[in-house]
Design an enzyme around this catalytic site. Sequence first.
Site, PDB file in Angstrom:
ATOM      1  N   HIS A   1      -1.167  -1.264  -4.366  1.00  0.00           N
ATOM      2  CA  HIS A   1      -2.453  -0.943  -3.724  1.00  0.00           C
ATOM      3  C   HIS A   1      -2.508   0.557  -3.424  1.00  0.00           C
ATOM      4  CE1 HIS A   1      -5.997  -2.064  -1.296  1.00  0.00           C
ATOM      5  NE2 HIS A   1      -5.575  -1.195  -0.385  1.00  0.00           N
TER       6      HIS A   1
ATOM      7  N   MET B   1      -8.991   7.901  -0.001  1.00  0.00           N
ATOM      8  CA  MET B   1      -9.798   8.271   1.182  1.00  0.00           C
ATOM      9  C   MET B   1     -10.362   9.671   0.996  1.00  0.00           C
ATOM     10  SD  MET B   1      -7.415   6.892   4.263  1.00  0.00           S
ATOM     11  CE  MET B   1      -6.608   5.285   4.216  1.00  0.00           C
TER      12      MET B   1
ATOM     13  N   MET C   1     -11.404  -6.374   5.187  1.00  0.00           N
ATOM     14  CA  MET C   1     -10.598  -5.449   5.993  1.00  0.00           C
ATOM     15  C   MET C   1     -10.270  -6.081   7.348  1.00  0.00           C
ATOM     16  SD  MET C   1     -10.101  -2.718   4.132  1.00  0.00           S
ATOM     17  CE  MET C   1      -9.202  -1.867   5.428  1.00  0.00           C
TER      18      MET C   1
ATOM     19  N   SER D   1       0.851  -1.192   0.000  1.00  0.00           N
ATOM     20  CA  SER D   1       0.000   0.000   0.000  1.00  0.00           C
ATOM     21  C   SER D   1       0.884   1.239   0.000  1.00  0.00           C
ATOM     22  CB  SER D   1      -0.885   0.025   1.235  1.00  0.00           C
ATOM     23  OG  SER D   1      -1.403   1.335   1.409  1.00  0.00           O
TER      24      SER D   1
ATOM     25  N   MET E   1     -12.156   4.223  -0.479  1.00  0.00           N
ATOM     26  CA  MET E   1     -12.786   4.433   0.831  1.00  0.00           C
ATOM     27  C   MET E   1     -13.491   5.776   0.757  1.00  0.00           C
ATOM     28  SD  MET E   1      -9.675   2.918   3.083  1.00  0.00           S
ATOM     29  CE  MET E   1      -8.546   3.098   1.699  1.00  0.00           C
TER      30      MET E   1
ATOM     31  N   ASP F   1      -4.733   3.555  -1.786  1.00  0.00           N
ATOM     32  CA  ASP F   1      -5.806   3.815  -0.825  1.00  0.00           C
ATOM     33  C   ASP F   1      -6.386   5.202  -1.026  1.00  0.00           C
ATOM     34  OD1 ASP F   1      -6.014   1.429   0.821  1.00  0.00           O
ATOM     35  OD2 ASP F   1      -3.955   1.865   1.455  1.00  0.00           O
TER      36      ASP F   1
ATOM     37  N   HIS G   1      -8.359   1.049  -4.003  1.00  0.00           N
ATOM     38  CA  HIS G   1      -9.295   0.798  -2.903  1.00  0.00           C
ATOM     39  C   HIS G   1      -9.997   2.105  -2.569  1.00  0.00           C
ATOM     40  CE1 HIS G   1      -9.575  -0.463   1.669  1.00  0.00           C
ATOM     41  NE2 HIS G   1     -10.754  -0.349   1.103  1.00  0.00           N
TER      42      HIS G   1
ATOM     43  N   ASP H   1      -6.438  -6.616   4.414  1.00  0.00           N
ATOM     44  CA  ASP H   1      -5.921  -5.251   4.363  1.00  0.00           C
ATOM     45  C   ASP H   1      -5.920  -4.646   5.761  1.00  0.00           C
ATOM     46  OD1 ASP H   1      -5.158  -2.754   3.570  1.00  0.00           O
ATOM     47  OD2 ASP H   1      -6.940  -2.334   2.352  1.00  0.00           O
TER      48      ASP H   1
HETATM   49  C1  DX5 Z   1      -6.251   1.155   5.684  1.00  0.00           C
HETATM   50  C2  DX5 Z   1      -5.774   0.898   4.281  1.00  0.00           C
HETATM   51  C3  DX5 Z   1      -4.642  -0.082   4.212  1.00  0.00           C
HETATM   52  C4  DX5 Z   1      -3.406   0.370   4.933  1.00  0.00           C
HETATM   53  C5  DX5 Z   1      -2.585  -0.810   5.331  1.00  0.00           C
HETATM   54  O1  DX5 Z   1      -7.326   2.024   5.655  1.00  0.00           O
HETATM   55  O2  DX5 Z   1      -6.827   0.406   3.480  1.00  0.00           O
HETATM   56  O3  DX5 Z   1      -4.354  -0.408   2.858  1.00  0.00           O
HETATM   57  O4  DX5 Z   1      -2.643   1.244   4.203  1.00  0.00           O
HETATM   58  O5  DX5 Z   1      -1.529  -0.351   6.102  1.00  0.00           O
HETATM   59  P1  DX5 Z   1      -0.811  -1.231   7.222  1.00  0.00           P
HETATM   60  O6  DX5 Z   1      -0.202  -2.397   6.539  1.00  0.00           O
HETATM   61  O7  DX5 Z   1       0.181  -0.293   7.781  1.00  0.00           O
HETATM   62  O8  DX5 Z   1      -1.880  -1.642   8.205  1.00  0.00           O
HETATM   63 ZN    ZN Z   2      -6.469  -0.478   1.391  1.00  0.00          ZN
END
Ligand code: DX5
Ligand code: ZN
Length: 222
Positions: free
Chosen positions: A35, A39, A139, A10, A70, A37, A68, A174
């Site tokens: 990956h 947000m 998750m 990620s 969110m 993320d 991903h 994840d």
């Molecule tokens: C959390 C994300 C993950 C996150 C994982 O909201 O979706 O992808 O970056 O990070 P680690 O491995 O540090 O938990």
């Molecule tokens: Zn993620």
Amino acid sequence: MNRTPKIAPSILSADFAAFGAEVRALETAGADWIHVDVMDGHFVPALTFGPAMCAALRAHVATVMDVHLMIAPVDPWIEQFAQAGADILTAHVEAGPHIHRTLQAIRAAGVRPGVALNPGTPAVAVEPLLGLVDVVNVMTVNPGFGGQAFLPVEDKIAAIRAMIGDRPIHVEVDGGIDAATAPRAVAAGADVLIAGTAVFRGGPGTYARNIAALRAAGASAS
Ligand code: DX5
Ligand code: ZN
């Protein structure tokens, strides 16, 4: 049975001033997927990347760009993320009332659909959706931040893997994935390990070692 998982770092844990170089370093180090993320400061507390950033990143990703989302709502953004070159677009089942429509729109945009579910959402929430998706992201933390502790949802991973049966659907985990939790997730049925902290810890010189350690830990699952 070959349990060797794919590793999807990620970039939430990357150097935000050097995404292109970070992606190239991760792929050289053996990353299977990248990956991303996304947000929105609404569905989750933090705010990260939009479609323009994904489009810029695309030129540096030779593997699979796993985006991903969110965010809520999802639907107004699907076309832009598809245009940005996402290979997989994953929407949360909790993000809106019309998840079939969302997943159909992702497929219609030429992108592989994924559905994510939060730790508090039961496995049955994705059961009606398995005919529409290529990926389920289970998750293992509440989404929003890297560096959180793994929540023990192995029973749910196993239930979803059983529901999937022999369909070619990936199960991602994840959040909080490291050499200790990876075997638990893989034993339960995960085949894609998303990891931020455990890959980036130690800087670029350690990515290859960290990725190999995660893969080996996952493959050791009994
Ligand atoms: C959390 C994300 C993950 C996150 C994982 O909201 O979706 O992808 O970056 O990070 P680690 O491995 O540090 O938990
Ligand atoms: Zn993620």
